[in-house]
Design an enzyme around this catalytic site. Structure first.
Site, PDB file in Angstrom:
ATOM      1  N   ASP A 133      44.768  32.191 -51.070  1.00 57.01           N
ATOM      2  CA  ASP A 133      45.741  31.524 -50.204  1.00 57.01           C
ATOM      3  C   ASP A 133      46.603  32.579 -49.491  1.00 57.01           C
ATOM      4  O   ASP A 133      46.449  33.781 -49.731  1.00 57.01           O
ATOM      5  CB  ASP A 133      46.570  30.522 -50.995  1.00 57.01           C
ATOM      6  CG  ASP A 133      47.425  31.153 -52.077  1.00 57.01           C
ATOM      7  OD1 ASP A 133      47.173  32.316 -52.438  1.00 57.01           O
ATOM      8  OD2 ASP A 133      48.347  30.487 -52.578  1.00 57.01           O
ATOM      9  N   SER A 177      53.310  29.834 -50.186  1.00 54.08           N
ATOM     10  CA  SER A 177      52.039  29.866 -50.891  1.00 54.08           C
ATOM     11  C   SER A 177      50.946  29.150 -50.093  1.00 54.08           C
ATOM     12  O   SER A 177      50.591  29.581 -49.009  1.00 54.08           O
ATOM     13  CB  SER A 177      52.205  29.272 -52.288  1.00 54.08           C
ATOM     14  OG  SER A 177      51.093  29.566 -53.096  1.00 54.08           O
ATOM     15  N   ASP A 225      49.553  33.912 -49.675  1.00 51.97           N
ATOM     16  CA  ASP A 225      50.269  34.956 -50.418  1.00 51.97           C
ATOM     17  C   ASP A 225      49.454  35.490 -51.584  1.00 51.97           C
ATOM     18  O   ASP A 225      49.952  36.256 -52.399  1.00 51.97           O
ATOM     19  CB  ASP A 225      51.641  34.459 -50.892  1.00 51.97           C
ATOM     20  CG  ASP A 225      51.558  33.432 -52.005  1.00 51.97           C
ATOM     21  OD1 ASP A 225      50.623  32.608 -51.973  1.00 51.97           O
ATOM     22  OD2 ASP A 225      52.415  33.447 -52.898  1.00 51.97           O
TER      23      ASP A 225
END
Length: 639
Positions: free
Chosen positions: A335, A183, A337
């Site tokens: 971000d 992430s 992902d």
């Protein structure tokens, strides 16, 4: 190593985990790397890599793929984008040893689950990945393990957003899925996010079942099934993207707002996956979208930012600079992902202003609730079946909004999987006899009608850490979905002659000023993990009776007490403490489930007074004082 244990330089757990890994690892890299670190006396590095074994936290497995010390064995011939050839050796790190055991554990559990349900077919898995170091390698490896072990695998052709995998699992009726991502973590990290058949991250009993299967596997080696018994591999591309994008378009509540072009948007991809879907769909919807060219491509080094986290102002700095140059109204950043979205907006003074996750979520919660009443979707007869969902550490402004509109509010623990679990409950609440075919085949209008009549209709959900969801066809926070929803809020603000910042102030004037601050103490490695554990236990065992000279009025200890949510469902125990003060301020403290830090959440508010400027000043000062007191208290507890 035994001498290092005797001297206290090497932890006993590290020595045990080193032995376990060496017994189960393939190839020579592990032994060579450990030998090199031991001979160099790098005991801290070995402790950081081996003090524990990975477990599934709020975001699955996460750990370093690049060590603080990179051994010659790991560096090898080197890899793309300046990374080592091989990932970091360790039981607490992300490497093929741990990734392989994790996916084999999932395969074992899913096969067992299907058998218990009387389902006789090959299990099916989906795999997605972000742009981090080793993400593609791990994803391809997982897909191969699955097919070798008799499962059908679906793999995106290139990097894709985490929420798109959630959508795919539901769309194709798959049994499970994994995203290889950490992430918003630093570039040296990677992770393994595990999903089950409803498209949400693992919750009980599946979480424990997969973890037990994972921990029971001690060797990296496995035997592939005979070719005739192996599964198939399907590579997904443009068609899968199109299905997801078409569904995202159904989020728009008032398409008429876009007839004059919506708003001018700068999108900051931050070297991740967000630009692949968010940019084209915003353009299709009529927004003028500019992108930060330097951040458009995928690059696991994240070279233009210190941290690829849209929560942090520096991550959006290049987007803000472009917005100033081009006179854009909004900057949207996601971000790596694309499950989180951060925003900067132009305020009434013409300056770009960063919004917090609580402010972004509150704007969308307010707009979507208000607009559904304006359109007649919600009304006096059905409002009792409508619900907003947030986490306990998300702003109470959203609770005030729910109360004013007469809809339900449900608080959950941190982790979007708990919000998704609620969505499954609402889906299951519709009598099967009322659904023709499958729930997943229903249009948004059809499913909304059924939920409003027989169950609960989910308006919006979110968490303070920049995660949002506006529909239940995805079962995780969705940065692409958030970009579409927030752009509509911007178009609405423009239609009523307000800036987004001005619109937010109008909400404060109606519901009272709310301000939240997130603070954290970072403590890395084995020593840091012990410090975090000790500090969290200190709060749990000895909660404060007063803070900043103000008496504590209530303490909720989620580790030791039993709680139910507003729907009467039991809340699982968690290492979190929420402390309320007599003057209306409050704070929560909990260890992060994804990063080496203990997190503090500070809350302040003031009732509507007609003097918003004074409320802002008073509440802001109250939180500054609260953090000073908490920081001093934390240091005293650690001492």
């Amino acid at each position: 190593m035994d001498k290092a244990v005797d001297s206290g330089a090497l932890l006993v757990s590290s020595r045990e985990n080193i032995a376990a890994l060496l017994a189960g690892a393939k190839g020579s890299v592990a032994e060579e790397a450990i030998t090199e670190l031991a001979e160099a006396g790098e005991w801290n590095e070995l402790n950081d890599r081996f003090f524990k074994t990975l477990v599934f936290g709020t975001g699955g497995l996460r750990g370093r793929t690049v060590g603080r010390v990179v051994t010659k064995a790991e560096q090898g011939a080197g890899g793309p984008l300046d990374r080592p050839e091989h990932p970091c050796v360790g039981t607490a790190t992300m490497n093929f040893y741990n990734v392989g055991r994790a996916i084999r554990g999932m395969v074992t559990y899913v096969k067992k689950y299907l058998a218990s349900e009387g389902i006789e077919r090959k299990p099916s898995f989906a795999f997605a990945h972000d742009t981090r170091h080793y993400s593609r390698d791990f994803a391809e490896f997982c897909a191969k393990v699955c097919t070798d072990l008799g499962c059908d695998a679906y793999l995106f052709e290139d990097a894709r957003a985490t929420p798109q995998l959630s959508f795919l699992i539901r769309e194709l009726r798959l049994d499970a899925g994994v995203v290889l991502t950490a992430s918003h973590n630093p570039a040296h990290d990677n992770g393994f996010k595990a999903y089950f058949n409803q498209g949400a991250q693992l919750v009980e009993p599946h979480a424990t079942g997969v973890l037990d299967a994972f921990q029971a596997i001690t060797s990296e080696a496995y035997d592939a099934l005979a070719e005739s018994e192996q599964g198939s591999l399907t590579v997904l591309g443009e068609e899968a993207d199109r299905r997801y994008m078409d569904k995202l378009k159904t989020l728009l509540l008032r398409p008429d707002l876009l007839e004059n072009g919506g708003a001018k948007v700068v999108f900051a991809n931050i070297h991740g996956t967000g630009g692949h879907i968010s940019v084209p769909i915003l353009r299709e919807l009529g927004f003028e979208v500019l992108t930060v060219a330097e951040q458009d491509g995928g690059d696991g080094r994240f070279p233009t930012v210190d941290s690829p986290n849209p929560e942090n102002a520096p991550a959006l700095a290049m987007g803000i600079a472009l917005a100033e140059k081009e006179n854009a109204e909004i900057v949207i950043g996601t971000d790596p992902d694309c499950d989180r979205m951060g925003v900067a907006v132009r305020n009434d003074a013409g300056e770009m202003q960063l919004l917090t996750g609580n402010q972004i979520g509150s704007l969308m919660a307010w707009y979507r609730t208000k607009t559904m009443f304006d359109l007649g979707i919600l009304n006096d007869s059905n409002r009792g079946h409508a619900v907003l969902i947030k986490t306990f550490v998300t702003t109470e402004l959203q609770t005030a909004i729910a109360e004013k509109f007469g809809v339900n509010m449900v608080d959950t623990l941190t982790g979007f999987k708990f919000i998704s679990d609620k969505l499954q409950k609402y889906e299951n609440g519709i009598p099967a006899s009322k659904i023709e075919g499958s729930y997943r085949d229903l249009s948004e209008e059809e499913s909304r009608k059924l939920r409003l009549e027989y169950s609960r209709f989910f308006i919006f959900g979110g968490e303070e850490s920049y995660g949002y969801l506006g529909a239940d066809f995805v079962r995780d926070k969705d940065g692409n979905m958030a970009a579409v929803m927030f752009a509509e809020v911007a178009a609405y603000a423009k239609s009523v002659g307000k800036s987004i910042a001005g619109l937010l102030d109008s909400i404060y004037e109606e519901f009272g000023y709310h301000l939240e601050q997130g603070k954290s103490m970072v403590m890395e490695g084995a020593e840091g993990a012990a410090q975090i554990k000790a500090l969290n236990e200190s709060y749990s065992n000895n909660p404060p009776s007063e803070v900043d000279g103000v008496a504590v009025s209530r303490v909720r200890n989620f580790a030791k007490e039993e709680f139910e949510d507003s729907e009467g469902d039991a809340i699982p125990n968690a290492g979190m403490l929420i402390v309320e003060l007599e003057d209306g301020r409050s704070f929560a403290v909990r260890p992060s489930g994804t990063e080496p830090k203990i997190k503090f959440y500070l809350f302040g508010k003031d009732a509507p007074s007609g003097d918003l400027a004074s409320s802002k000043e008073k509440v802001s000062k109250g939180l500054v004082d609260l953090w000073s007191a908490l920081e001093a208290d934390a240091q005293a507890r650690m001492a």
